[in-house]
Design a protein around this motif. Sequence first.
Motif, PDB file in Angstrom:
ATOM      1  N   VAL A 228       7.640  40.098  78.581  1.00  0.00           N
ATOM      2  CA  VAL A 228       8.376  39.468  79.671  1.00  0.00           C
ATOM      3  C   VAL A 228       8.626  37.998  79.347  1.00  0.00           C
ATOM      4  O   VAL A 228       7.708  37.251  78.986  1.00  0.00           O
ATOM      5  CB  VAL A 228       7.606  39.584  80.998  1.00  0.00           C
ATOM      6  N   SER A 229       9.882  37.610  79.474  1.00  0.00           N
ATOM      7  CA  SER A 229      10.275  36.215  79.246  1.00  0.00           C
ATOM      8  C   SER A 229      11.350  35.847  80.255  1.00  0.00           C
ATOM      9  O   SER A 229      11.884  36.706  80.972  1.00  0.00           O
ATOM     10  CB  SER A 229      10.803  36.032  77.822  1.00  0.00           C
ATOM     11  N   ARG A 230      11.697  34.577  80.275  1.00  0.00           N
ATOM     12  CA  ARG A 230      12.736  34.157  81.219  1.00  0.00           C
ATOM     13  C   ARG A 230      14.078  34.814  80.927  1.00  0.00           C
ATOM     14  O   ARG A 230      14.873  35.055  81.825  1.00  0.00           O
ATOM     15  CB  ARG A 230      12.884  32.631  81.184  1.00  0.00           C
ATOM     16  N   SER A 231      14.318  35.152  79.666  1.00  0.00           N
ATOM     17  CA  SER A 231      15.613  35.720  79.289  1.00  0.00           C
ATOM     18  C   SER A 231      15.788  37.147  79.796  1.00  0.00           C
ATOM     19  O   SER A 231      16.907  37.558  80.119  1.00  0.00           O
ATOM     20  CB  SER A 231      15.779  35.687  77.773  1.00  0.00           C
ATOM     21  N   ASN A 232      14.701  37.947  79.879  1.00  0.00           N
ATOM     22  CA  ASN A 232      14.873  39.340  80.313  1.00  0.00           C
ATOM     23  C   ASN A 232      14.430  39.603  81.758  1.00  0.00           C
ATOM     24  O   ASN A 232      14.533  40.728  82.232  1.00  0.00           O
ATOM     25  CB  ASN A 232      14.163  40.305  79.361  1.00  0.00           C
ATOM     26  N   ILE A 233      13.946  38.574  82.442  1.00  0.00           N
ATOM     27  CA  ILE A 233      13.566  38.740  83.850  1.00  0.00           C
ATOM     28  C   ILE A 233      14.742  39.226  84.712  1.00  0.00           C
ATOM     29  O   ILE A 233      14.575  40.137  85.536  1.00  0.00           O
ATOM     30  CB  ILE A 233      12.969  37.437  84.426  1.00  0.00           C
ATOM     31  N   PRO A 234      15.958  38.681  84.565  1.00  0.00           N
ATOM     32  CA  PRO A 234      17.061  39.189  85.397  1.00  0.00           C
ATOM     33  C   PRO A 234      17.289  40.685  85.233  1.00  0.00           C
ATOM     34  O   PRO A 234      17.592  41.381  86.214  1.00  0.00           O
ATOM     35  CB  PRO A 234      18.277  38.375  84.907  1.00  0.00           C
ATOM     36  N   ASP A 235      17.143  41.211  84.009  1.00  0.00           N
ATOM     37  CA  ASP A 235      17.310  42.653  83.794  1.00  0.00           C
ATOM     38  C   ASP A 235      16.171  43.440  84.449  1.00  0.00           C
ATOM     39  O   ASP A 235      16.395  44.484  85.071  1.00  0.00           O
ATOM     40  CB  ASP A 235      17.362  42.960  82.297  1.00  0.00           C
ATOM     41  N   ILE A 236      14.939  42.945  84.318  1.00  0.00           N
ATOM     42  CA  ILE A 236      13.782  43.643  84.885  1.00  0.00           C
ATOM     43  C   ILE A 236      13.894  43.718  86.401  1.00  0.00           C
ATOM     44  O   ILE A 236      13.491  44.712  87.017  1.00  0.00           O
ATOM     45  CB  ILE A 236      12.474  42.945  84.455  1.00  0.00           C
ATOM     46  N   LEU A 237      14.466  42.695  87.008  1.00  0.00           N
ATOM     47  CA  LEU A 237      14.602  42.678  88.473  1.00  0.00           C
ATOM     48  C   LEU A 237      15.549  43.762  88.981  1.00  0.00           C
ATOM     49  O   LEU A 237      15.525  44.095  90.170  1.00  0.00           O
ATOM     50  CB  LEU A 237      15.085  41.298  88.942  1.00  0.00           C
ATOM     51  N   THR A 238      16.390  44.310  88.096  1.00  0.00           N
ATOM     52  CA  THR A 238      17.298  45.388  88.502  1.00  0.00           C
ATOM     53  C   THR A 238      16.668  46.766  88.321  1.00  0.00           C
ATOM     54  O   THR A 238      17.279  47.767  88.711  1.00  0.00           O
ATOM     55  CB  THR A 238      18.607  45.332  87.695  1.00  0.00           C
ATOM     56  N   TRP A 239      15.470  46.836  87.761  1.00  0.00           N
ATOM     57  CA  TRP A 239      14.816  48.127  87.554  1.00  0.00           C
ATOM     58  C   TRP A 239      14.406  48.726  88.902  1.00  0.00           C
ATOM     59  O   TRP A 239      14.207  47.999  89.875  1.00  0.00           O
ATOM     60  CB  TRP A 239      13.584  47.955  86.670  1.00  0.00           C
ATOM     61  N   PRO A 240      14.239  50.044  88.968  1.00  0.00           N
ATOM     62  CA  PRO A 240      13.809  50.662  90.234  1.00  0.00           C
ATOM     63  C   PRO A 240      12.448  50.141  90.679  1.00  0.00           C
ATOM     64  O   PRO A 240      11.606  49.779  89.851  1.00  0.00           O
ATOM     65  CB  PRO A 240      13.728  52.153  89.882  1.00  0.00           C
ATOM     66  N   ALA A 241      12.257  50.114  91.991  1.00  0.00           N
ATOM     67  CA  ALA A 241      10.953  49.714  92.536  1.00  0.00           C
ATOM     68  C   ALA A 241       9.974  50.864  92.351  1.00  0.00           C
ATOM     69  O   ALA A 241      10.354  52.033  92.336  1.00  0.00           O
ATOM     70  CB  ALA A 241      11.077  49.355  94.009  1.00  0.00           C
ATOM     71  N   SER A 242       8.726  50.533  92.201  1.00  0.00           N
ATOM     72  CA  SER A 242       7.694  51.566  92.079  1.00  0.00           C
ATOM     73  C   SER A 242       6.524  51.202  92.993  1.00  0.00           C
ATOM     74  O   SER A 242       6.304  50.036  93.299  1.00  0.00           O
ATOM     75  CB  SER A 242       7.198  51.681  90.631  1.00  0.00           C
TER      76      SER A 242
END
Length: 359
Positions: A35-49
Amino acid sequence: MLAVSACSLPRGAAIQTEVLDEQENENPSFQVVEVSRSNIPDILTWPASGWHGHYHWPNTSTGSNSSTIRTGDRLNVTIWDSQENSLITNPGQRFTEIKGVEVDSNGSIFLPYVNKVGVRGLTSDRARSKIQQRLEPIVPSAQVQVSLEQGRDHSVDVVGGVENPGSYPMPSRNYKVLNVLADAGGIPPELRNPKVRLLRGSETYEISSEKLFADGSKNALMQPRDTLIVEEDDSSFVAFGASGKEDLIYFPKDNLSALEALSLMGGLRDARADPQGVLVLREYSAADIHSGKAGPDLQQVVFTFDMTNADGLFAARKFPLNPNDTVLATESPVANLRTILELVGSVVGVSAQTANLGP
Protein backbone atom coordinates in the motif's frame (compact mmCIF):
# COMPACT_ATOMS: atom_id res chain seq x y z
CA MET A 1 26.54 -19.41 17.99
CA LEU A 2 25.63 -21.68 15.08
CA ALA A 3 24.06 -24.14 17.46
CA VAL A 4 22.04 -21.45 19.17
CA SER A 5 20.92 -19.82 15.92
CA ALA A 6 19.73 -23.18 14.64
CA CYS A 7 17.42 -23.53 17.63
CA SER A 8 13.79 -22.42 17.44
CA LEU A 9 13.81 -19.34 19.65
CA PRO A 10 10.67 -18.15 21.41
CA ARG A 11 9.07 -15.18 19.64
CA GLY A 12 5.87 -13.26 20.12
CA ALA A 13 5.05 -12.74 16.41
CA ALA A 14 5.97 -13.88 12.94
CA ILE A 15 8.59 -12.20 10.78
CA GLN A 16 7.26 -10.54 7.63
CA THR A 17 9.19 -12.82 5.26
CA GLU A 18 7.67 -15.86 6.96
CA VAL A 19 4.13 -14.60 6.42
CA LEU A 20 4.67 -13.53 2.82
CA ASP A 21 6.88 -16.43 1.77
CA GLU A 22 4.07 -18.18 -0.10
CA GLN A 23 3.68 -15.30 -2.58
CA GLU A 24 6.74 -16.68 -4.39
CA ASN A 25 4.88 -19.90 -5.17
CA GLU A 26 3.56 -20.48 -8.68
CA ASN A 27 -0.03 -20.61 -7.40
CA PRO A 28 -0.19 -18.60 -4.16
CA SER A 29 -3.36 -18.83 -2.07
CA PHE A 30 -3.34 -15.13 -1.22
CA GLN A 31 -2.53 -11.81 -2.87
CA VAL A 32 0.00 -9.33 -1.50
CA VAL A 33 -0.59 -5.61 -2.05
CA GLU A 34 2.03 -3.05 -1.01
CA VAL A 35 0.00 0.00 0.00
CA SER A 36 1.30 3.41 -1.03
CA ARG A 37 -0.13 6.81 -1.78
CA SER A 38 -0.10 6.03 -5.50
CA ASN A 39 -2.41 2.97 -5.29
CA ILE A 40 -4.70 4.11 -2.45
CA PRO A 41 -7.23 5.66 -4.90
CA ASP A 42 -7.57 2.28 -6.66
CA ILE A 43 -7.89 0.35 -3.38
CA LEU A 44 -10.69 2.68 -2.26
CA THR A 45 -12.77 1.48 -5.24
CA TRP A 46 -12.50 -2.17 -4.18
CA PRO A 47 -15.62 -3.87 -2.75
CA ALA A 48 -16.25 -3.48 0.97
CA SER A 49 -15.76 -6.53 3.13
CA GLY A 50 -16.79 -7.46 6.65
CA TRP A 51 -19.71 -5.07 6.83
CA HIS A 52 -23.14 -6.44 7.60
CA GLY A 53 -26.59 -5.01 8.10
CA HIS A 54 -28.69 -2.67 6.00
CA TYR A 55 -26.98 0.67 5.74
CA HIS A 56 -29.50 2.43 3.53
CA TRP A 57 -31.68 4.87 5.43
CA PRO A 58 -34.83 6.82 4.41
CA ASN A 59 -34.42 10.55 4.07
CA THR A 60 -36.61 12.95 5.98
CA SER A 61 -40.00 14.19 4.81
CA THR A 62 -42.83 16.17 6.32
CA GLY A 63 -46.16 14.86 7.50
CA SER A 64 -49.25 16.50 8.88
CA ASN A 65 -49.11 17.95 12.39
CA SER A 66 -52.47 16.33 13.09
CA SER A 67 -53.07 12.67 13.73
CA THR A 68 -55.40 10.54 11.62
CA ILE A 69 -57.76 7.86 12.92
CA ARG A 70 -56.78 4.25 12.28
CA THR A 71 -58.30 0.83 12.89
CA GLY A 72 -57.95 -0.07 16.56
CA ASP A 73 -58.08 3.53 17.78
CA ARG A 74 -60.77 4.54 20.25
CA LEU A 75 -62.89 7.65 20.10
CA ASN A 76 -64.52 9.47 23.00
CA VAL A 77 -67.63 11.18 21.63
CA THR A 78 -69.47 13.86 23.61
CA ILE A 79 -72.78 15.10 22.20
CA TRP A 80 -74.26 18.36 23.51
CA ASP A 81 -77.95 19.19 23.12
CA SER A 82 -79.67 22.11 24.84
CA GLN A 83 -83.21 21.06 23.91
CA GLU A 84 -85.61 19.72 26.49
CA ASN A 85 -86.64 16.06 26.11
CA SER A 86 -83.68 15.40 23.85
CA LEU A 87 -83.36 11.94 22.33
CA ILE A 88 -79.74 11.66 23.28
CA THR A 89 -79.54 13.09 26.79
CA ASN A 90 -81.02 12.10 30.12
CA PRO A 91 -83.47 14.43 31.87
CA GLY A 92 -81.64 17.35 33.46
CA GLN A 93 -78.49 16.77 31.43
CA ARG A 94 -77.19 18.81 28.53
CA PHE A 95 -74.79 16.27 27.12
CA THR A 96 -74.10 12.57 26.83
CA GLU A 97 -70.75 10.82 26.65
CA ILE A 98 -69.93 7.73 24.63
CA LYS A 99 -66.46 6.61 25.64
CA GLY A 100 -64.01 4.17 24.10
CA VAL A 101 -65.77 3.51 20.81
CA GLU A 102 -63.32 1.33 18.87
CA VAL A 103 -62.70 1.81 15.17
CA ASP A 104 -63.46 -1.56 13.58
CA SER A 105 -61.67 -3.35 10.75
CA ASN A 106 -63.82 -1.48 8.22
CA GLY A 107 -62.73 1.87 9.64
CA SER A 108 -66.12 2.67 11.21
CA ILE A 109 -67.60 3.32 14.65
CA PHE A 110 -71.12 2.59 15.81
CA LEU A 111 -73.22 5.37 17.35
CA PRO A 112 -76.86 5.26 18.48
CA TYR A 113 -79.41 6.59 15.98
CA VAL A 114 -76.86 7.00 13.18
CA ASN A 115 -75.54 3.42 12.99
CA LYS A 116 -72.03 3.18 11.54
CA VAL A 117 -69.90 6.19 10.66
CA GLY A 118 -66.70 5.76 8.63
CA VAL A 119 -63.89 7.68 10.34
CA ARG A 120 -60.67 5.93 9.35
CA GLY A 121 -58.17 8.29 7.72
CA LEU A 122 -59.90 11.37 9.18
CA THR A 123 -58.53 13.76 11.75
CA SER A 124 -60.46 14.15 15.00
CA ASP A 125 -61.88 17.46 13.77
CA ARG A 126 -63.11 16.01 10.47
CA ALA A 127 -64.61 13.01 12.30
CA ARG A 128 -66.45 15.43 14.60
CA SER A 129 -67.92 17.29 11.61
CA LYS A 130 -69.01 14.05 9.95
CA ILE A 131 -70.71 12.73 13.08
CA GLN A 132 -72.47 16.04 13.62
CA GLN A 133 -73.77 16.03 10.02
CA ARG A 134 -75.14 12.52 10.52
CA LEU A 135 -76.92 13.63 13.71
CA GLU A 136 -78.51 16.77 12.22
CA PRO A 137 -81.66 15.05 10.86
CA ILE A 138 -82.28 13.55 14.31
CA VAL A 139 -80.93 16.20 16.68
CA PRO A 140 -80.64 19.46 14.70
CA SER A 141 -79.22 21.45 17.61
CA ALA A 142 -76.61 18.85 18.63
CA GLN A 143 -72.97 19.77 18.88
CA VAL A 144 -70.28 17.10 18.89
CA GLN A 145 -66.91 16.87 20.54
CA VAL A 146 -64.43 14.06 19.65
CA SER A 147 -61.17 13.06 21.31
CA LEU A 148 -58.85 10.34 20.05
CA GLU A 149 -57.16 7.57 22.00
CA GLN A 150 -54.65 6.01 19.65
CA GLY A 151 -54.46 2.25 19.55
CA ARG A 152 -51.49 -0.04 19.15
CA ASP A 153 -51.57 0.39 15.39
CA HIS A 154 -50.79 4.09 15.76
CA SER A 155 -47.62 3.84 17.85
CA VAL A 156 -43.93 3.07 17.43
CA ASP A 157 -41.79 0.79 19.58
CA VAL A 158 -38.32 1.57 20.90
CA VAL A 159 -36.34 -1.51 21.92
CA GLY A 160 -33.20 -1.14 24.03
CA GLY A 161 -30.35 1.35 23.88
CA VAL A 162 -32.39 4.25 25.32
CA GLU A 163 -33.21 5.42 28.81
CA ASN A 164 -36.91 4.49 28.57
CA PRO A 165 -37.68 1.77 26.01
CA GLY A 166 -41.33 1.09 25.27
CA SER A 167 -44.25 1.84 23.00
CA TYR A 168 -44.87 5.49 22.08
CA PRO A 169 -48.14 6.77 20.56
CA MET A 170 -47.66 9.01 17.53
CA PRO A 171 -48.93 12.47 18.48
CA SER A 172 -49.12 13.41 14.78
CA ARG A 173 -48.16 12.24 11.33
CA ASN A 174 -45.10 14.51 11.62
CA TYR A 175 -43.44 12.28 14.22
CA LYS A 176 -39.76 11.73 13.34
CA VAL A 177 -36.89 9.54 14.52
CA LEU A 178 -35.26 12.21 16.67
CA ASN A 179 -38.64 12.97 18.29
CA VAL A 180 -39.02 9.32 19.24
CA LEU A 181 -35.49 9.07 20.65
CA ALA A 182 -36.03 12.26 22.66
CA ASP A 183 -39.34 10.95 24.05
CA ALA A 184 -37.57 7.70 24.99
CA GLY A 185 -34.99 9.56 27.06
CA GLY A 186 -32.18 9.66 24.51
CA ILE A 187 -29.21 7.36 23.94
CA PRO A 188 -26.95 6.89 27.00
CA PRO A 189 -23.52 8.50 26.43
CA GLU A 190 -21.66 5.38 27.58
CA LEU A 191 -22.98 3.36 24.62
CA ARG A 192 -20.10 2.64 22.22
CA ASN A 193 -20.67 4.00 18.69
CA PRO A 194 -24.44 3.29 18.84
CA LYS A 195 -26.32 2.20 15.74
CA VAL A 196 -30.00 2.99 15.16
CA ARG A 197 -31.92 0.28 13.31
CA LEU A 198 -35.40 0.88 11.89
CA LEU A 199 -37.66 -2.11 11.24
CA ARG A 200 -40.52 -1.26 8.90
CA GLY A 201 -42.56 -4.19 7.67
CA SER A 202 -40.12 -6.48 5.86
CA GLU A 203 -37.56 -3.69 5.39
CA THR A 204 -34.59 -3.00 7.68
CA TYR A 205 -32.69 0.30 7.72
CA GLU A 206 -29.61 1.20 9.75
CA ILE A 207 -27.57 4.30 10.51
CA SER A 208 -25.02 5.34 13.12
CA SER A 209 -26.25 7.82 15.71
CA GLU A 210 -23.30 10.04 14.76
CA LYS A 211 -24.57 10.40 11.18
CA LEU A 212 -28.19 10.66 12.30
CA PHE A 213 -27.47 13.55 14.66
CA ALA A 214 -25.16 15.31 12.19
CA ASP A 215 -27.41 15.29 9.11
CA GLY A 216 -30.92 16.73 9.28
CA SER A 217 -31.86 14.97 6.04
CA LYS A 218 -31.64 11.63 7.91
CA ASN A 219 -34.33 12.55 10.44
CA ALA A 220 -36.76 10.07 8.88
CA LEU A 221 -40.52 10.34 9.26
CA MET A 222 -41.93 7.52 11.40
CA GLN A 223 -44.81 5.33 10.34
CA PRO A 224 -47.27 3.45 12.58
CA ARG A 225 -45.91 0.14 13.92
CA ASP A 226 -42.30 1.08 13.16
CA THR A 227 -39.73 -0.36 15.55
CA LEU A 228 -36.46 1.33 16.53
CA ILE A 229 -33.56 -0.67 17.97
CA VAL A 230 -30.53 1.10 19.40
CA GLU A 231 -27.43 -0.99 20.11
CA GLU A 232 -23.67 -0.79 20.19
CA ASP A 233 -21.80 -1.34 16.96
CA ASP A 234 -20.22 -4.80 16.96
CA SER A 235 -17.74 -4.07 14.14
CA SER A 236 -14.27 -5.13 15.26
CA PHE A 237 -10.78 -6.11 14.13
CA VAL A 238 -8.12 -8.38 15.59
CA ALA A 239 -4.86 -6.84 16.85
CA PHE A 240 -2.01 -9.31 16.80
CA GLY A 241 1.77 -9.50 16.97
CA ALA A 242 4.45 -7.11 18.23
CA SER A 243 2.06 -4.37 19.30
CA GLY A 244 1.15 -2.89 22.65
CA LYS A 245 -2.12 -4.81 22.69
CA GLU A 246 -3.24 -8.15 21.31
CA ASP A 247 -7.01 -8.27 21.44
CA LEU A 248 -10.35 -8.05 19.65
CA ILE A 249 -10.84 -4.30 19.29
CA TYR A 250 -14.23 -2.74 18.55
CA PHE A 251 -14.58 0.20 16.20
CA PRO A 252 -15.02 3.36 18.32
CA LYS A 253 -16.49 5.18 15.31
CA ASP A 254 -17.89 4.42 11.87
CA ASN A 255 -14.73 4.75 9.83
CA LEU A 256 -11.30 3.67 11.01
CA SER A 257 -7.97 4.00 9.20
CA ALA A 258 -5.04 1.61 9.46
CA LEU A 259 -3.05 4.29 11.30
CA GLU A 260 -5.86 4.78 13.83
CA ALA A 261 -6.04 1.00 14.29
CA LEU A 262 -2.34 0.95 15.19
CA SER A 263 -3.02 3.64 17.78
CA LEU A 264 -5.84 1.55 19.29
CA MET A 265 -3.42 -1.38 19.40
CA GLY A 266 -1.04 0.62 21.58
CA GLY A 267 1.39 1.23 18.74
CA LEU A 268 4.39 -0.90 17.78
CA ARG A 269 6.70 -2.33 20.40
CA ASP A 270 10.02 -0.54 19.99
CA ALA A 271 12.23 -3.52 20.90
CA ARG A 272 10.35 -6.13 18.86
CA ALA A 273 8.25 -4.77 16.01
CA ASP A 274 9.31 -4.36 12.41
CA PRO A 275 7.98 -0.94 11.31
CA GLN A 276 8.44 -2.03 7.69
CA GLY A 277 6.24 -5.07 8.27
CA VAL A 278 2.79 -3.93 9.34
CA LEU A 279 0.22 -6.18 7.64
CA VAL A 280 -3.56 -6.06 7.26
CA LEU A 281 -5.11 -9.45 6.46
CA ARG A 282 -8.50 -9.33 4.77
CA GLU A 283 -10.86 -11.84 3.19
CA TYR A 284 -13.23 -10.95 0.36
CA SER A 285 -16.27 -12.86 -0.82
CA ALA A 286 -16.08 -15.08 -3.89
CA ALA A 287 -18.47 -12.71 -5.70
CA ASP A 288 -15.87 -9.92 -5.46
CA ILE A 289 -13.32 -11.85 -7.52
CA HIS A 290 -13.26 -11.16 -11.26
CA SER A 291 -16.61 -9.39 -11.02
CA GLY A 292 -15.73 -7.05 -13.87
CA LYS A 293 -15.11 -4.23 -11.41
CA ALA A 294 -11.95 -3.08 -9.68
CA GLY A 295 -11.03 -5.45 -6.90
CA PRO A 296 -8.75 -8.21 -5.64
CA ASP A 297 -7.46 -11.13 -7.71
CA LEU A 298 -7.79 -13.59 -4.84
CA GLN A 299 -10.20 -13.84 -1.92
CA GLN A 300 -7.48 -13.53 0.71
CA VAL A 301 -5.37 -10.38 0.53
CA VAL A 302 -2.45 -9.19 2.64
CA PHE A 303 -1.90 -5.43 2.56
CA THR A 304 1.62 -4.38 3.60
CA PHE A 305 2.71 -1.03 5.04
CA ASP A 306 6.14 0.50 5.52
CA MET A 307 5.82 2.83 8.49
CA THR A 308 9.41 4.12 8.21
CA ASN A 309 8.68 6.72 5.54
CA ALA A 310 6.14 9.45 4.85
CA ASP A 311 4.61 7.58 1.92
CA GLY A 312 3.70 4.61 4.10
CA LEU A 313 2.39 6.81 6.91
CA PHE A 314 0.16 8.85 4.62
CA ALA A 315 -1.06 5.66 2.94
CA ALA A 316 -1.95 4.19 6.36
CA ARG A 317 -3.91 7.36 7.15
CA LYS A 318 -6.02 6.91 4.01
CA PHE A 319 -6.41 3.12 4.11
CA PRO A 320 -9.86 2.20 5.52
CA LEU A 321 -9.93 -0.71 7.93
CA ASN A 322 -12.88 -3.08 7.52
CA PRO A 323 -14.61 -5.17 10.18
CA ASN A 324 -13.05 -8.62 10.69
CA ASP A 325 -9.66 -7.45 9.40
CA THR A 326 -6.56 -8.67 11.22
CA VAL A 327 -3.80 -6.15 11.85
CA LEU A 328 -0.48 -7.94 12.34
CA ALA A 329 2.62 -6.17 13.59
CA THR A 330 5.39 -8.52 12.51
CA GLU A 331 8.53 -9.02 14.54
CA SER A 332 11.83 -7.51 13.49
CA PRO A 333 14.62 -9.93 12.47
CA VAL A 334 16.91 -7.72 14.54
CA ALA A 335 14.96 -8.68 17.65
CA ASN A 336 15.64 -12.34 16.86
CA LEU A 337 19.32 -11.61 16.39
CA ARG A 338 19.39 -9.68 19.66
CA THR A 339 17.90 -12.69 21.44
CA ILE A 340 20.60 -14.92 19.96
CA LEU A 341 23.36 -12.54 21.06
CA GLU A 342 21.91 -12.33 24.55
CA LEU A 343 21.87 -16.12 24.76
CA VAL A 344 25.44 -16.32 23.45
CA GLY A 345 26.50 -13.68 25.95
CA SER A 346 24.90 -15.69 28.73
CA VAL A 347 26.71 -18.86 27.60
CA VAL A 348 30.06 -17.06 27.38
CA GLY A 349 29.52 -15.52 30.80
CA VAL A 350 28.77 -18.89 32.33
CA SER A 351 31.84 -20.41 30.65
CA ALA A 352 34.02 -17.63 32.00
CA GLN A 353 32.70 -18.13 35.50
CA THR A 354 33.35 -21.87 35.20
CA ALA A 355 36.92 -21.23 34.07
CA ASN A 356 37.52 -18.94 37.02
CA LEU A 357 36.41 -21.68 39.37
CA GLY A 358 39.00 -24.12 37.96
CA PRO A 359 42.33 -24.96 39.74
